[in-house]
Design an enzyme around this catalytic site. Structure first.
Site, PDB file in Angstrom:
ATOM      1  N   ASP A 102      14.413 -36.444  -7.073  1.00 53.49           N
ATOM      2  CA  ASP A 102      13.587 -36.856  -8.200  1.00 53.49           C
ATOM      3  C   ASP A 102      12.935 -35.627  -8.843  1.00 53.49           C
ATOM      4  O   ASP A 102      13.289 -34.495  -8.544  1.00 53.49           O
ATOM      5  CB  ASP A 102      12.584 -37.963  -7.809  1.00 53.49           C
ATOM      6  CG  ASP A 102      11.802 -37.590  -6.567  1.00 53.49           C
ATOM      7  OD1 ASP A 102      11.778 -36.397  -6.247  1.00 53.49           O
ATOM      8  OD2 ASP A 102      11.230 -38.481  -5.936  1.00 53.49           O
ATOM      9  N   ILE A 135       0.827  -1.205   0.000  1.00 53.66           N
ATOM     10  CA  ILE A 135       0.000   0.000   0.000  1.00 53.66           C
ATOM     11  C   ILE A 135       0.869   1.266   0.000  1.00 53.66           C
ATOM     12  O   ILE A 135       0.370   2.370   0.010  1.00 53.66           O
ATOM     13  CB  ILE A 135      -0.981   0.037   1.206  1.00 53.66           C
ATOM     14  CG1 ILE A 135      -0.219  -0.164   2.521  1.00 53.66           C
ATOM     15  CG2 ILE A 135      -2.054  -1.021   1.046  1.00 53.66           C
ATOM     16  CD1 ILE A 135      -1.069   0.160   3.738  1.00 53.66           C
TER      17      ILE A 135
END
Lengths: 181, 110
Positions: free
Chosen positions: B93, B47
């Site tokens: 993996d 903001i």
């Protein structure tokens, strides 16, 4: 104070009772003996819209409150499944409520809709072996990692964990005793 | 405390059924969660312009994280077609590769 049952509440009681009567003692005895989740009962409650009773109407829920949910669960436990039947569906009534109240519109669409339709099941990972009702003493910890969090720990008495697709999971992000909020 | 809502990934969460006296139609379980990754925010709204620096710093991977991700990607690149590789004695993996690529992308280092 007026404690009379409203016509809507009466209708809930009767409609839910009608579904439950389709699942008799034989059905529940088989689930019990074979230790199988009552998927058919869960699906029947979903297709009649009951799994969204406490969820927003624009997502396919009914937007009703705790009293209506209690009447529904009362009607469910009166059936042949008793508390097994209640446990098969009751996570939907309170488990994802943090998403109902605090979720972004996108999260509600992605996460609540499949629960209301019965396409996904969620379980509720709060209780731990050393922290039953004393939730603030849980040990499962979420560590900040690139792009998210990594969570390690354990949970106890998690109902429907065998069949759940999703989990509402509570974890510490600060060490016990060091929290400021 | 933080409340997460995520996939019950059975490769990372072992769900062990607890034997009960009755009420067996609905299972009760012990869950063992081992390094479950939950994707979080990739950024947030500011903001005031003064907040941008802090936000970017918080959501940008550190140089150590980028370096680690580079090594993971390099390990897979060294063995084309491999589904599993080893790095520093650790088995990696495809999800590790995807995560490393994501880290590099976030760090603008891909």
């Amino acid at each position: 104070m007026d404690f009379a049952v409203t016509s809507l509440q009466q209708e809930i009681n009767e409609s839910v009772g009608k579904i439950c009567r389709q699942f008799g003692d034989d059905y529940w005895r088989r689930c019990e003996e074979e230790k199988t989740f009552p998927h058919e009962f869960h699906a029947a409650m979903a297709s009649a819209g009951w799994l969204g009773i406490t969820m927003p109407e624009d997502l396919g829920g009914a937007g009703l409150g705790v009293i209506e949910a209690a009447i529904m669960i009362h009607a469910v436990t009166l059936g042949g499944g008793g508390y097994s039947a209640a446990s098969a569906i009751n996570i939907n009534l309170f488990g994802p409520h943090a998403i109902v109240v605090h979720g972004s519109p996108d999260q509600k669409q992605r996460w609540l809709k499949p629960l209301i339709r019965g396409e996904q099941k969620a379980c509720f990972g709060f209780t731990e072996a050393d922290a039953g009702l004393d939730t603030s003493s849980i040990k499962t910890f979420a560590t900040r990692a690139p792009g998210g969090y990594r969570i390690t720990g354990s949970k106890m008495w998690t109902s429907t964990g065998q069949v759940a697709d999703k989990i509402v999971l509570l974890a510490r992000t600060t060490q016990a005793g060091r929290a400021t909020e | 405390m933080t409340l997460f809502y995520t996939d019950l990934d059975r490769r990372k969460i072992e769900v062990r059924r607890i034997d009960k006296m009755g009420r067996n139609a609905v299972d009760s379980n012990a869950l063992f969660i081992d390094d479950l990754f939950v994707p979080g925010f990739a950024g947030r709204i500011a903001i005031h312009p003064d907040q941008v620096g802090t936000i970017n710093e918080a959501f940008t991977p550190s140089s150590a994280e980028i370096e680690a991700a580079r090594r993971v990607v390099a390990s897979f690149a060294a063995e084309p077609g491999a589904g599993v590789v080893q790095l520093d004695g650790r088995m990696l993996d495809i999800p590790h590769l995807r995560q490393a690529e994501h880290t590099l992308e976030q760090g603008g280092a891909l």
